[in-house]
Design a protein around this motif. Structure first.
Motif, PDB file in Angstrom:
ATOM      1  N   LYS A  91      40.173  69.199  62.845  1.00 23.85           N
ATOM      2  CA  LYS A  91      39.869  67.838  63.306  1.00 23.85           C
ATOM      3  C   LYS A  91      38.597  67.296  62.637  1.00 23.85           C
ATOM      4  N   GLU A  94      39.384  65.047  59.834  1.00 24.16           N
ATOM      5  CA  GLU A  94      39.728  63.688  60.275  1.00 24.16           C
ATOM      6  C   GLU A  94      38.440  62.914  60.617  1.00 24.16           C
ATOM      7  N   MET A 147      40.128  59.302  67.448  1.00 25.08           N
ATOM      8  CA  MET A 147      40.556  60.673  67.208  1.00 25.08           C
ATOM      9  C   MET A 147      41.364  61.227  68.362  1.00 25.08           C
TER      10      MET A 147
END
Ligand SMILES: N[C@@H](CCC(=O)N[C@@H](CS)C(=O)NCC(=O)O)C(=O)O
Length: 197
Positions: A91, A94, A147
């Motif tokens: 993550k 991202e 997110m």
């Protein structure tokens, strides 16, 4: 020692909000400096060591860190926090994408749109505000934050131009609600109150 150079209100207000969100206010000294404002007020402050006289600037024991996204990433590395996924977590890729995309694409295209600047070279390099909005929208469709379930520093950074320039805010309830939720966060409200003096 960590010192943040801040002019209230300005792009450095986002770092003040991040510091509050992270609960690290006791670890950073905030130095208020003057900057030239678009209305002709203000002036470059000789006590601000930023190479262009801008804010924000972070001084860590004599090393100067500029660019809002870099300062945010730096602080989040020094004081790991739920506002950013940790290194090694996919993550994080991202997250880094949003943080870099903001400075490299989002802020330029919103300035071009506000100034009504059009050129094929700008579009081929940066795309345009509509494309940026589409990208934000696609993330928020999964939402509620960029997110997913968790508010991160990416939300803080990417929503910020819409908080300053309401006229650039797309007429899209998904995006409007997200901006309103970012702006209503207690840390953001505290920064606004502090900046208002
Ligand atoms: N890309 C920089 C932009 C910094 C910036 O333009 N800051 C403005 C405040 S909103 C400034 O200091 N302006 C003073 C000047 O232009 O001299 C960042 O995000 O940190």
């Amino acid at each position: 020692m960590l010192t943040l150079y801040h002019a209230a209100p300005s792009r450095s207000s986002r770092v003040i909000t991040l510091i509050d969100e992270m609960g690290i206010g006791d670890k950073i000294t905030v130095k208020h400096v003057n900057i030239p404002r678009r209305d002709g007020t203000g002036a470059r402050d000789p006590s601000n060591p930023h190479p262009e006289g801008k804010v924000p600037l972070l001084d860590h024991d004599g090393t100067l860190i500029s660019e809002t996204g870099a300062i945010m990433l730096y602080l989040l590395e020094l004081f790991p926090n739920s506002l950013a996924p940790k290194p090694g977590d996919p993550k994080r890729g991202e997250f880094l994408t949003w943080m870099y995309w903001y400075g490299s694409v989002m802020e330029p295209v919103i300035v071009f749109a506000a100034l009504e600047m059009n050129h094929p070279g700008l579009a081929s390099t940066f795309r345009d505000h509509a494309a940026a909005v589409a990208r934000i929208r696609a993330a928020l469709e999964k939402g509620p934050w960029l997110m997913g379930d968790t508010y991160t520093a990416a939300d803080l950074l990417v929503h910020s131009p819409y908080a300053w320039f309401a006229e650039m805010l797309p007429d899209d309830p998904l995006i409007k609600d997200w901006v309103a939720r970012c702006m209503a966060r207690p840390a953001n409200l505290r920064t606004k109150a502090l900046d208002a003096g």
